[in-house]
Design a protein around this motif. Structure first.
Motif, PDB file in Angstrom:
ATOM      1  N   VAL A 146       0.842  -1.192   0.000  1.00  0.00           N
ATOM      2  CA  VAL A 146       0.000   0.000   0.000  1.00  0.00           C
ATOM      3  C   VAL A 146       0.878   1.244   0.000  1.00  0.00           C
ATOM      4  CG1 VAL A 146      -1.659   1.354   1.327  1.00  0.00           C
ATOM      5  CG2 VAL A 146      -1.957  -1.120   1.124  1.00  0.00           C
ATOM      6  N   GLU A 147       1.916   1.255   0.862  1.00  0.00           N
ATOM      7  CA  GLU A 147       2.797   2.429   0.929  1.00  0.00           C
ATOM      8  C   GLU A 147       3.583   2.610  -0.364  1.00  0.00           C
ATOM      9  OE1 GLU A 147       2.586   4.667   3.237  1.00  0.00           O
ATOM     10  OE2 GLU A 147       1.037   3.407   4.161  1.00  0.00           O
ATOM     11  N   LYS A 148       3.993   1.493  -0.992  1.00  0.00           N
ATOM     12  CA  LYS A 148       4.712   1.589  -2.265  1.00  0.00           C
ATOM     13  C   LYS A 148       3.822   2.194  -3.348  1.00  0.00           C
ATOM     14  CE  LYS A 148       8.160  -2.116  -1.867  1.00  0.00           C
ATOM     15  NZ  LYS A 148       8.615  -3.427  -2.412  1.00  0.00           N
ATOM     16  N   THR A 149       2.556   1.805  -3.342  1.00  0.00           N
ATOM     17  CA  THR A 149       1.621   2.338  -4.336  1.00  0.00           C
ATOM     18  C   THR A 149       1.400   3.829  -4.123  1.00  0.00           C
ATOM     19  OG1 THR A 149       0.502   0.194  -4.487  1.00  0.00           O
ATOM     20  CG2 THR A 149      -0.699   2.118  -5.293  1.00  0.00           C
ATOM     21  N   ILE A 150       1.241   4.238  -2.871  1.00  0.00           N
ATOM     22  CA  ILE A 150       1.057   5.664  -2.591  1.00  0.00           C
ATOM     23  C   ILE A 150       2.312   6.445  -2.970  1.00  0.00           C
ATOM     24  CG2 ILE A 150       0.754   7.339  -0.726  1.00  0.00           C
ATOM     25  CD1 ILE A 150      -1.130   5.355   0.612  1.00  0.00           C
ATOM     26  N   PHE A 271      -7.223  12.424  -5.375  1.00  0.00           N
ATOM     27  CA  PHE A 271      -7.723  11.098  -5.763  1.00  0.00           C
ATOM     28  C   PHE A 271      -9.096  10.840  -5.154  1.00  0.00           C
ATOM     29  CE2 PHE A 271      -3.126  11.181  -5.341  1.00  0.00           C
ATOM     30  CZ  PHE A 271      -2.732  10.872  -6.637  1.00  0.00           C
ATOM     31  N   GLN A 272      -9.885  11.924  -5.022  1.00  0.00           N
ATOM     32  CA  GLN A 272     -11.242  11.835  -4.503  1.00  0.00           C
ATOM     33  C   GLN A 272     -11.283  11.140  -3.139  1.00  0.00           C
ATOM     34  OE1 GLN A 272     -10.805  10.826  -8.058  1.00  0.00           O
ATOM     35  NE2 GLN A 272     -10.961  13.048  -8.221  1.00  0.00           N
ATOM     36  N   SER A 273     -10.296  11.456  -2.294  1.00  0.00           N
ATOM     37  CA  SER A 273     -10.247  10.923  -0.938  1.00  0.00           C
ATOM     38  C   SER A 273     -10.271  12.083   0.052  1.00  0.00           C
ATOM     39  CB  SER A 273      -8.992  10.073  -0.732  1.00  0.00           C
ATOM     40  OG  SER A 273      -8.959   8.984  -1.642  1.00  0.00           O
ATOM     41  N   GLU A 274     -10.937  11.878   1.185  1.00  0.00           N
ATOM     42  CA  GLU A 274     -11.059  12.940   2.179  1.00  0.00           C
ATOM     43  C   GLU A 274      -9.781  13.154   2.966  1.00  0.00           C
ATOM     44  OE1 GLU A 274     -13.583  15.004   2.545  1.00  0.00           O
ATOM     45  OE2 GLU A 274     -14.561  14.030   0.844  1.00  0.00           O
ATOM     46  N   SER A 275      -8.999  12.095   3.129  1.00  0.00           N
ATOM     47  CA  SER A 275      -7.788  12.170   3.940  1.00  0.00           C
ATOM     48  C   SER A 275      -6.801  11.107   3.503  1.00  0.00           C
ATOM     49  CB  SER A 275      -8.133  11.975   5.422  1.00  0.00           C
ATOM     50  OG  SER A 275      -8.654  10.656   5.601  1.00  0.00           O
ATOM     51  N   ILE A 276      -5.584  11.178   4.067  1.00  0.00           N
ATOM     52  CA  ILE A 276      -4.581  10.160   3.758  1.00  0.00           C
ATOM     53  C   ILE A 276      -5.069   8.788   4.217  1.00  0.00           C
ATOM     54  CG2 ILE A 276      -2.316   9.288   4.471  1.00  0.00           C
ATOM     55  CD1 ILE A 276      -2.171  11.254   2.224  1.00  0.00           C
ATOM     56  N   ALA A 277      -5.727   8.751   5.360  1.00  0.00           N
ATOM     57  CA  ALA A 277      -6.254   7.467   5.852  1.00  0.00           C
ATOM     58  C   ALA A 277      -7.275   6.906   4.874  1.00  0.00           C
ATOM     59  CB  ALA A 277      -6.871   7.660   7.232  1.00  0.00           C
ATOM     60  N   ASP A 278      -8.124   7.790   4.346  1.00  0.00           N
ATOM     61  CA  ASP A 278      -9.124   7.372   3.357  1.00  0.00           C
ATOM     62  C   ASP A 278      -8.454   6.870   2.087  1.00  0.00           C
ATOM     63  OD1 ASP A 278     -11.583   6.982   2.128  1.00  0.00           O
ATOM     64  OD2 ASP A 278     -11.678   9.034   1.372  1.00  0.00           O
ATOM     65  N   LEU A 279      -7.374   7.568   1.674  1.00  0.00           N
ATOM     66  CA  LEU A 279      -6.635   7.155   0.465  1.00  0.00           C
ATOM     67  C   LEU A 279      -6.011   5.783   0.672  1.00  0.00           C
ATOM     68  CD1 LEU A 279      -5.484   7.699  -2.341  1.00  0.00           C
ATOM     69  CD2 LEU A 279      -3.573   8.909  -1.238  1.00  0.00           C
ATOM     70  N   ARG A 280      -5.404   5.569   1.832  1.00  0.00           N
ATOM     71  CA  ARG A 280      -4.788   4.264   2.118  1.00  0.00           C
ATOM     72  C   ARG A 280      -5.845   3.152   2.069  1.00  0.00           C
ATOM     73  NH1 ARG A 280      -1.356   7.231   5.866  1.00  0.00           N
ATOM     74  NH2 ARG A 280       0.824   6.993   5.179  1.00  0.00           N
ATOM     75  N   GLU A 281      -7.010   3.438   2.618  1.00  0.00           N
ATOM     76  CA  GLU A 281      -8.084   2.438   2.619  1.00  0.00           C
ATOM     77  C   GLU A 281      -8.521   2.100   1.193  1.00  0.00           C
ATOM     78  OE1 GLU A 281     -12.693   2.033   4.240  1.00  0.00           O
ATOM     79  OE2 GLU A 281     -11.306   3.427   5.235  1.00  0.00           O
ATOM     80  N   LYS A 282      -8.637   3.135   0.353  1.00  0.00           N
ATOM     81  CA  LYS A 282      -9.045   2.900  -1.033  1.00  0.00           C
ATOM     82  C   LYS A 282      -7.969   2.138  -1.811  1.00  0.00           C
ATOM     83  CE  LYS A 282     -12.233   6.793  -1.592  1.00  0.00           C
ATOM     84  NZ  LYS A 282     -12.505   8.076  -2.294  1.00  0.00           N
ATOM     85  N   VAL A 283      -6.699   2.495  -1.580  1.00  0.00           N
ATOM     86  CA  VAL A 283      -5.605   1.803  -2.255  1.00  0.00           C
ATOM     87  C   VAL A 283      -5.568   0.340  -1.827  1.00  0.00           C
ATOM     88  CG1 VAL A 283      -3.093   1.617  -2.411  1.00  0.00           C
ATOM     89  CG2 VAL A 283      -4.187   3.848  -2.637  1.00  0.00           C
ATOM     90  N   GLN A 284      -5.744   0.091  -0.516  1.00  0.00           N
ATOM     91  CA  GLN A 284      -5.739  -1.284  -0.029  1.00  0.00           C
ATOM     92  C   GLN A 284      -6.873  -2.094  -0.649  1.00  0.00           C
ATOM     93  OE1 GLN A 284      -6.043  -1.704   4.230  1.00  0.00           O
ATOM     94  NE2 GLN A 284      -5.287  -3.798   4.180  1.00  0.00           N
ATOM     95  N   LYS A 285      -8.061  -1.489  -0.740  1.00  0.00           N
ATOM     96  CA  LYS A 285      -9.206  -2.180  -1.336  1.00  0.00           C
ATOM     97  C   LYS A 285      -8.941  -2.476  -2.809  1.00  0.00           C
ATOM     98  CE  LYS A 285     -14.158  -1.709  -2.267  1.00  0.00           C
ATOM     99  NZ  LYS A 285     -15.347  -0.817  -2.192  1.00  0.00           N
ATOM    100  N   SER A 286      -8.389  -1.497  -3.524  1.00  0.00           N
ATOM    101  CA  SER A 286      -8.104  -1.684  -4.943  1.00  0.00           C
ATOM    102  C   SER A 286      -7.073  -2.780  -5.171  1.00  0.00           C
ATOM    103  CB  SER A 286      -7.617  -0.368  -5.549  1.00  0.00           C
ATOM    104  OG  SER A 286      -7.265  -0.539  -6.910  1.00  0.00           O
TER     105      SER A 286
END
Length: 440
Positions: A146-150, A271-286
């Motif tokens: 997840v961190e590598k993708t971000i 990336f249509q995310s409210e926060s970094i935590a939200d972005l991490r959650e979306k990346v993990q799901k994807s």
């Protein structure tokens, strides 16, 4: 009129999938076809001196009998062939090859004979599925993926600016640097517009440029020029340089400054995310969905390989040709989007046709095997299956259930493909319960 046809048919099994039909049609069957055709023609024919629909039948015969008989032959051959197919309980694939037509002029009291060669679906006997070994792949998401993708997202959205005036960038290029360079290529001593680029920005080591030129940049300093020869492969899509050596002159202008965006909520909002935590959650799901789909695909491939290893049967050419055409069309569409000209595309298709035909044969074999399993296990797609799929699709694409139903209601092709996918999923689920599964 087809039911009144009188004919004899002898079937010769030329192979497990090829049937040769020798058909003899009794002359008593012709006249009804001829009379019907002449009667229809009499209603529409226009001959000088007669009103439409009032031309005497004798004149119709005089002018049109030869043409009528030619059409009747085609109709009689078609009708008798398909009736023979039904009578013989054959399942033809594609159109028949008609040959050796005797008495094409339909002379009185003479029989009409012809030969029809047609492929049929193969008879498949399922092997002991318990002996088929299949590797089941499982989706595993690494702790740092997840961190590598971000971080890749940050790299892709970095701000690239000039380093002019900053002496710390007056150094040798290293792998990973973003540089500005100019290149000029010569083929047989001649330059071409296709072989030059001014002030190109390239990330060294990103593999988005010619490998040899990216490698040549490593170690260069701003203002330096270097020559490097690139020999293009025979398969390179541009015929001008395919299989030929090109001498490039590479000039490095500067190593660029790269400013990564801060890893904060403002970055996440890109990336249509409210926060970094939200972005991490979306990346993990994807990533999880991607890996799940990949694992499912690998498992399916293992299952299909296992099935093919335990089943051997001939494949109808007509099915292979249809599948090959579909593959070529898909390939051509992808290549056109990448800028291939029709000439380049045709050369690439010609080069890869044999390979694609082999893949087409395998796809058809898999299709026939899955259909046989579905038939034997009585697996079908019912309305409840479609309802569940419609609900899932509506949720995933943020649409209404009614809109999804309406779409599939007006698109027969889309509905057919959806039903086939759902049926295949049922068959695979059934097979995974029958075969010998090993965890990969």
């Amino acid at each position: 009129m087809i039911e009144t046809l009188k004919f004899d048919c002898k079937v010769d099994n030329k192979s497990t999938i090829l049937r040769e039909l020798k058909v003899t049609v009794d002359p008593s069957s012709f006249q009804g076809y001829i009379d019907t055709s002449l009667s229809r023609l009499q209603q529409t024919a226009q001959i000088r001196g007669f009103r439409k629909g009032k031309v005497p039948l004798d004149l119709i015969k005089k002018y049109y009998l030869k043409d009528v008989k030619a059409d009747v032959v085609k109709q009689v051959v078609s009708d008798s062939f398909w009736k023979a197919v039904r009578d013989q309980n054959l399942l033809p694939v594609g159109a028949p090859l008609i040959s050796d037509i005797q008495n094409p002029d339909l002379e009185d009291a003479k029989k009409l004979t012809y030969v029809a060669n047609v492929e049929v679906f193969p008879e498949i006997k399922l092997a002991n599925l318990g002996k088929v070994k299949v590797q089941r792949h499982t989706a595993v998401l690494g702790a740092d993926e997840v961190e590598k993708t971000i971080e890749n997202l940050r790299q892709n959205h970095a701000e690239v600016t000039s380093s002019e005036g900053d002496s710390s960038y007056e150094r040798a290029v290293t792998d990973g640097d973003t540089v500005e360079m100019t290149f000029l290529g010569r083929l047989n001593g001649q330059t071409h517009d296709k072989l030059k680029g001014e002030r190109q920005v390239v990330k060294v080591g990103a593999k988005r440029f010619l490998d040899e030129l990216e490698e040549a940049l490593v170690g260069m300093r701003p203002g330096q020029t270097k020559s490097v020869t690139v020999t293009f492969s025979e398969e390179f899509p541009d015929e001008m340089v395919a299989g030929k050596p090109v001498e490039f002159e590479v000039t490095l202008h500067e190593i660029k400054k790269v400013q990564l965006p801060a890893l904060d909520d403002e970055f996440a909002k890109r990336f249509q995310s409210e926060s970094i935590a939200d972005l991490r959650e979306k990346v993990q799901k994807s990533l999880s969905e991607e890996k799940t789909n990949d694992a499912r695909s690998r498992t399916r491939e293992s299952l299909m390989r296992g099935l093919l290893e335990h089943h051997s049967f001939e494949v109808p050419t007509a099915l292979v040709d249809t599948e090959l055409k579909s593959m070529v069309d898909d390939f051509a569409n992808r290549m056109r989007k990448q800028g291939f000209t029709d000439k380049m595309l045709q050369a690439e298709v010609d080069r890869r046709t044999a390979e694609m035909r082999g893949s087409a044969v395998e796809r058809v074999r898999v299709f026939l095997l899955l259909e046989k399993v579905a038939e034997q296990a009585k697996l079908e797609v019912i309305d409840a299956d479609l309802d569940r799929e419609y609900e899932g699709l509506a949720k995933n694409i943020s649409s209404t259930l009614e809109q999804v139903r309406e779409f599939y209601g007006r698109s027969e092709d889309a509905l057919r493909r959806l039903k086939y996918r759902l049926k295949e999923e049922k068959v695979i689920e059934y097979l995974m319960g029958q075969v010998k599964v090993e965890e990969a």
